[in-house]
Design a protein around this motif. Structure first.
Motif, PDB file in Angstrom:
ATOM      1  N   ARG A   1       0.856  -1.183   0.000  1.00 36.31           N
ATOM      2  CA  ARG A   1       0.000   0.000   0.000  1.00 36.31           C
ATOM      3  C   ARG A   1       0.896   1.238   0.000  1.00 36.31           C
ATOM      4  O   ARG A   1       2.060   1.183   0.385  1.00 36.31           O
ATOM      5  CB  ARG A   1      -0.954   0.015   1.186  1.00 36.31           C
ATOM      6  CG  ARG A   1      -0.302   0.149   2.521  1.00 36.31           C
ATOM      7  CD  ARG A   1      -1.347   0.177   3.655  1.00 36.31           C
ATOM      8  NE  ARG A   1      -0.701   0.430   4.910  1.00 36.31           N
ATOM      9  CZ  ARG A   1      -0.143  -0.484   5.684  1.00 36.31           C
ATOM     10  NH1 ARG A   1      -0.164  -1.740   5.300  1.00 36.31           N
ATOM     11  NH2 ARG A   1       0.424  -0.145   6.815  1.00 36.31           N
ATOM     12  N   SER A   2       0.298   2.337  -0.443  1.00 37.53           N
ATOM     13  CA  SER A   2       1.012   3.609  -0.421  1.00 37.53           C
ATOM     14  C   SER A   2      -0.013   4.731  -0.299  1.00 37.53           C
ATOM     15  O   SER A   2      -1.156   4.584  -0.729  1.00 37.53           O
ATOM     16  CB  SER A   2       1.846   3.797  -1.687  1.00 37.53           C
ATOM     17  OG  SER A   2       1.014   3.889  -2.817  1.00 37.53           O
ATOM     18  N   SER A   3       0.395   5.825   0.326  1.00 34.03           N
ATOM     19  CA  SER A   3      -0.485   6.984   0.438  1.00 34.03           C
ATOM     20  C   SER A   3       0.369   8.244   0.513  1.00 34.03           C
ATOM     21  O   SER A   3       1.516   8.206   0.955  1.00 34.03           O
ATOM     22  CB  SER A   3      -1.399   6.882   1.658  1.00 34.03           C
ATOM     23  OG  SER A   3      -0.646   6.967   2.840  1.00 34.03           O
ATOM     24  N   ALA A   4      -0.216   9.351   0.061  1.00 30.21           N
ATOM     25  CA  ALA A   4       0.502  10.615   0.024  1.00 30.21           C
ATOM     26  C   ALA A   4       0.381  11.377   1.333  1.00 30.21           C
ATOM     27  O   ALA A   4       1.249  12.166   1.680  1.00 30.21           O
ATOM     28  CB  ALA A   4      -0.003  11.468  -1.128  1.00 30.21           C
ATOM     29  N   LEU A   5      -0.720  11.183   2.067  1.00 30.46           N
ATOM     30  CA  LEU A   5      -0.874  11.861   3.349  1.00 30.46           C
ATOM     31  C   LEU A   5      -1.694  10.982   4.271  1.00 30.46           C
ATOM     32  O   LEU A   5      -2.880  10.797   4.004  1.00 30.46           O
ATOM     33  CB  LEU A   5      -1.561  13.214   3.166  1.00 30.46           C
ATOM     34  CG  LEU A   5      -1.369  14.206   4.296  1.00 30.46           C
ATOM     35  CD1 LEU A   5       0.111  14.510   4.504  1.00 30.46           C
ATOM     36  CD2 LEU A   5      -2.081  15.493   4.001  1.00 30.46           C
ATOM     37  N   PRO A   6      -1.166  10.385   5.279  1.00 30.11           N
ATOM     38  CA  PRO A   6       0.224  10.406   5.705  1.00 30.11           C
ATOM     39  C   PRO A   6       1.099   9.681   4.684  1.00 30.11           C
ATOM     40  O   PRO A   6       0.663   8.716   4.064  1.00 30.11           O
ATOM     41  CB  PRO A   6       0.220   9.671   7.036  1.00 30.11           C
ATOM     42  CG  PRO A   6      -0.972   8.785   6.984  1.00 30.11           C
ATOM     43  CD  PRO A   6      -1.976   9.510   6.131  1.00 30.11           C
ATOM     44  N   VAL A   7       2.307  10.164   4.548  1.00 31.60           N
ATOM     45  CA  VAL A   7       3.231   9.617   3.563  1.00 31.60           C
ATOM     46  C   VAL A   7       3.598   8.199   3.989  1.00 31.60           C
ATOM     47  O   VAL A   7       4.094   7.985   5.093  1.00 31.60           O
ATOM     48  CB  VAL A   7       4.494  10.493   3.438  1.00 31.60           C
ATOM     49  CG1 VAL A   7       5.413   9.946   2.377  1.00 31.60           C
ATOM     50  CG2 VAL A   7       4.112  11.927   3.106  1.00 31.60           C
ATOM     51  N   SER A   8       3.320   7.230   3.109  1.00 30.29           N
ATOM     52  CA  SER A   8       3.557   5.836   3.462  1.00 30.29           C
ATOM     53  C   SER A   8       3.802   5.011   2.205  1.00 30.29           C
ATOM     54  O   SER A   8       3.135   5.192   1.189  1.00 30.29           O
ATOM     55  CB  SER A   8       2.344   5.277   4.210  1.00 30.29           C
ATOM     56  OG  SER A   8       2.515   3.909   4.459  1.00 30.29           O
ATOM     57  N   LEU A   9       4.759   4.117   2.279  1.00 28.09           N
ATOM     58  CA  LEU A   9       5.005   3.119   1.243  1.00 28.09           C
ATOM     59  C   LEU A   9       5.395   1.834   1.962  1.00 28.09           C
ATOM     60  O   LEU A   9       6.385   1.802   2.693  1.00 28.09           O
ATOM     61  CB  LEU A   9       6.128   3.543   0.300  1.00 28.09           C
ATOM     62  CG  LEU A   9       6.545   2.498  -0.744  1.00 28.09           C
ATOM     63  CD1 LEU A   9       5.419   2.250  -1.729  1.00 28.09           C
ATOM     64  CD2 LEU A   9       7.795   2.929  -1.458  1.00 28.09           C
ATOM     65  N   VAL A  10       4.580   0.793   1.788  1.00 26.77           N
ATOM     66  CA  VAL A  10       4.814  -0.486   2.459  1.00 26.77           C
ATOM     67  C   VAL A  10       5.118  -1.524   1.397  1.00 26.77           C
ATOM     68  O   VAL A  10       4.323  -1.758   0.493  1.00 26.77           O
ATOM     69  CB  VAL A  10       3.591  -0.906   3.295  1.00 26.77           C
ATOM     70  CG1 VAL A  10       3.829  -2.253   3.952  1.00 26.77           C
ATOM     71  CG2 VAL A  10       3.282   0.155   4.334  1.00 26.77           C
TER      72      VAL A  10
END
Length: 133
Positions: free
Chosen positions: A84-93
């Protein structure tokens, strides 16, 4: 995100340039002087906004864009699609491991609180000075 990162600063710069040109031509009245504490708070707010923007861009450098599997390959050494990834909160798993450094999201939160607080303080100080005379 593109609006925040590109369009808003461009619009602000164009607006500022237009105001400077109008003021040089005598089209706008000179602004009222603000107090030193209000200016300091405004400068702190601008600095916090800029630092927060730079930190967010740094965090977004970890995100997958055109080739998602390459994000995990370059950052974690594994050629897989991110979980998964998201821009806010910044995350890359990638395979259950968070790739974005732990300090990016708390740093964004602290800078956002400072920026909003300094903006409000600047406005309040300027209004108080204007009312006081």
């Amino acid at each position: 995100m593109v609006i925040l990162a590109l369009v808003l600063p461009t619009w602000a710069g164009i607006t500022y340039a237009g105001l400077v040109r109008a003021r040089q031509g005598g089209g706008l009245p000179k602004p009222l002087r603000t107090s030193a504490p209000a200016k300091k708070a405004a400068y702190l707010a601008v600095l916090a906004y800029l630092a927060g923007g730079a930190l967010h861009v740094y965090g977004l450098s970890y995100m997958p864009f055109l080739f998602p599997e390459d994000a995990c390959w370059f950052k974690a050494g594994v050629k897989v699609y991110p979980d998964r990834s998201s821009a806010l909160p910044v995350s890359l798993v990638c395979r259950g491991t968070e790739i974005v450094p732990w300090w990016v999201n708390p740093g964004l939160l602290v800078l956002a609180v400072i920026a909003v607080g300094a903006t409000v303080a600047s406005v309040v100080l300027a209004v108080r000075r204007r009312r006081a005379g």
